[in-house]
Design a protein around this motif. Structure first.
Motif, PDB file in Angstrom:
ATOM      1  N   VAL A  83      24.574  25.996 -30.788  1.00 52.76           N
ATOM      2  CA  VAL A  83      24.244  24.582 -30.618  1.00 52.76           C
ATOM      3  C   VAL A  83      25.513  23.913 -30.102  1.00 52.76           C
ATOM      4  CG1 VAL A  83      23.557  22.444 -31.734  1.00 52.76           C
ATOM      5  CG2 VAL A  83      22.501  24.593 -32.434  1.00 52.76           C
ATOM      6  N   ASN A  98      24.738  18.902 -29.207  1.00 54.70           N
ATOM      7  CA  ASN A  98      23.529  18.670 -30.001  1.00 54.70           C
ATOM      8  C   ASN A  98      22.280  19.263 -29.345  1.00 54.70           C
ATOM      9  OD1 ASN A  98      22.269  17.751 -32.350  1.00 54.70           O
ATOM     10  ND2 ASN A  98      21.618  15.873 -31.345  1.00 54.70           N
ATOM     11  N   ASP A 105      18.486  31.163 -37.280  1.00 50.84           N
ATOM     12  CA  ASP A 105      19.418  30.519 -38.213  1.00 50.84           C
ATOM     13  C   ASP A 105      20.369  29.560 -37.507  1.00 50.84           C
ATOM     14  OD1 ASP A 105      18.242  31.983 -40.192  1.00 50.84           O
ATOM     15  OD2 ASP A 105      19.836  33.476 -40.326  1.00 50.84           O
ATOM     16  N   THR A 106      20.807  29.913 -36.327  1.00 62.03           N
ATOM     17  CA  THR A 106      21.732  29.072 -35.578  1.00 62.03           C
ATOM     18  C   THR A 106      21.138  27.693 -35.330  1.00 62.03           C
ATOM     19  OG1 THR A 106      22.565  31.036 -34.450  1.00 62.03           O
ATOM     20  CG2 THR A 106      23.073  28.927 -33.429  1.00 62.03           C
ATOM     21  N   GLU A 108      15.570  21.038 -38.202  1.00 62.29           N
ATOM     22  CA  GLU A 108      15.300  20.173 -39.349  1.00 62.29           C
ATOM     23  C   GLU A 108      15.397  18.694 -38.989  1.00 62.29           C
ATOM     24  OE1 GLU A 108      17.914  21.432 -42.484  1.00 62.29           O
ATOM     25  OE2 GLU A 108      17.002  23.427 -42.567  1.00 62.29           O
ATOM     26  N   GLY A 109      16.156  18.377 -37.962  1.00 62.44           N
ATOM     27  CA  GLY A 109      16.322  16.992 -37.542  1.00 62.44           C
ATOM     28  C   GLY A 109      15.185  16.448 -36.685  1.00 62.44           C
ATOM     29  N   ASP A 163      18.645  26.147 -37.169  1.00 61.72           N
ATOM     30  CA  ASP A 163      17.962  25.538 -38.319  1.00 61.72           C
ATOM     31  C   ASP A 163      18.279  24.059 -38.498  1.00 61.72           C
ATOM     32  OD1 ASP A 163      16.653  27.869 -38.902  1.00 61.72           O
ATOM     33  OD2 ASP A 163      17.906  28.410 -40.620  1.00 61.72           O
ATOM     34  N   GLU A 164      19.544  23.695 -38.451  1.00 57.69           N
ATOM     35  CA  GLU A 164      19.919  22.296 -38.668  1.00 57.69           C
ATOM     36  C   GLU A 164      19.333  21.402 -37.574  1.00 57.69           C
ATOM     37  OE1 GLU A 164      23.933  19.555 -39.114  1.00 57.69           O
ATOM     38  OE2 GLU A 164      24.068  21.710 -39.507  1.00 57.69           O
ATOM     39  N   TYR A 165      19.379  21.873 -36.331  1.00 60.74           N
ATOM     40  CA  TYR A 165      18.804  21.101 -35.226  1.00 60.74           C
ATOM     41  C   TYR A 165      17.303  20.906 -35.448  1.00 60.74           C
ATOM     42  CZ  TYR A 165      17.340  19.628 -30.618  1.00 60.74           C
ATOM     43  OH  TYR A 165      16.781  18.922 -29.588  1.00 60.74           O
ATOM     44  N   ASP A 222      11.744  15.004 -36.424  1.00 60.84           N
ATOM     45  CA  ASP A 222      10.912  14.318 -37.404  1.00 60.84           C
ATOM     46  C   ASP A 222       9.415  14.597 -37.286  1.00 60.84           C
ATOM     47  OD1 ASP A 222      13.162  13.117 -38.496  1.00 60.84           O
ATOM     48  OD2 ASP A 222      13.012  11.369 -37.180  1.00 60.84           O
ATOM     49  N   ARG A 263       8.390  19.640 -33.808  1.00 56.00           N
ATOM     50  CA  ARG A 263       9.197  20.683 -34.423  1.00 56.00           C
ATOM     51  C   ARG A 263       8.548  22.048 -34.203  1.00 56.00           C
ATOM     52  NH1 ARG A 263       8.425  19.678 -39.367  1.00 56.00           N
ATOM     53  NH2 ARG A 263       9.663  17.780 -39.386  1.00 56.00           N
TER      54      ARG A 263
END
Length: 123
Positions: free
Chosen positions: A38, A41, A2-3, A9-10, A5-7, A12, A17
């Protein structure tokens, strides 16, 4: 994860990924006592508030940063794995296999080496 996830998702490119997910999941599974965060970045793993290893994605590779002392210790093994490297990080191209045994050795070394460390970065 979960920590991260945002990274993740970025990222492409699907294959890139997937490779990052594979590596980060492997680290979490094999080193469940490490904390995740994170910073700058980059997904990274820490132990008692000290940096152990970080990851970042570039166009053609994943950069893995375990700190300079580790790089000196494992220089020959990194050459044998055919990973390019600098003073504080090494690169695994997306078309190269991940040497998980080597990655495990590197993480274990850094955990042991920094067990008494009271700062985020080694001094």
């Amino acid at each position: 994860m979960d920590t991260f996830d945002e990274y993740i998702e970025g990222i492409d490119v699907d294959e890139h990924r997937d490779r990052v997910i594979e590596i980060l999941t492997w680290v979490e599974k094999n080193f469940p006592n490490l904390d995740t965060r994170v910073a700058w970045n980059q997904p990274m793993f820490t132990d008692h508030g000290t940096f152990i290893i970080g990851f970042s994605v570039a166009k053609n590779h994943i950069s893995i940063a375990p700190e300079g002392k580790v790089m000196e210790q494992f220089e020959e093994k990194l050459k044998l794995a055919e990973y390019s490297f600098g003073k504080k990080m090494f690169r695994i191209k997306f078309d190269q296999d991940v040497d998980f045994d080597l990655l495990k050795e590197i993480i274990e070394f850094n955990i042991e080496d920094k067990k008494e460390c009271t700062t985020f970065w080694a001094k």
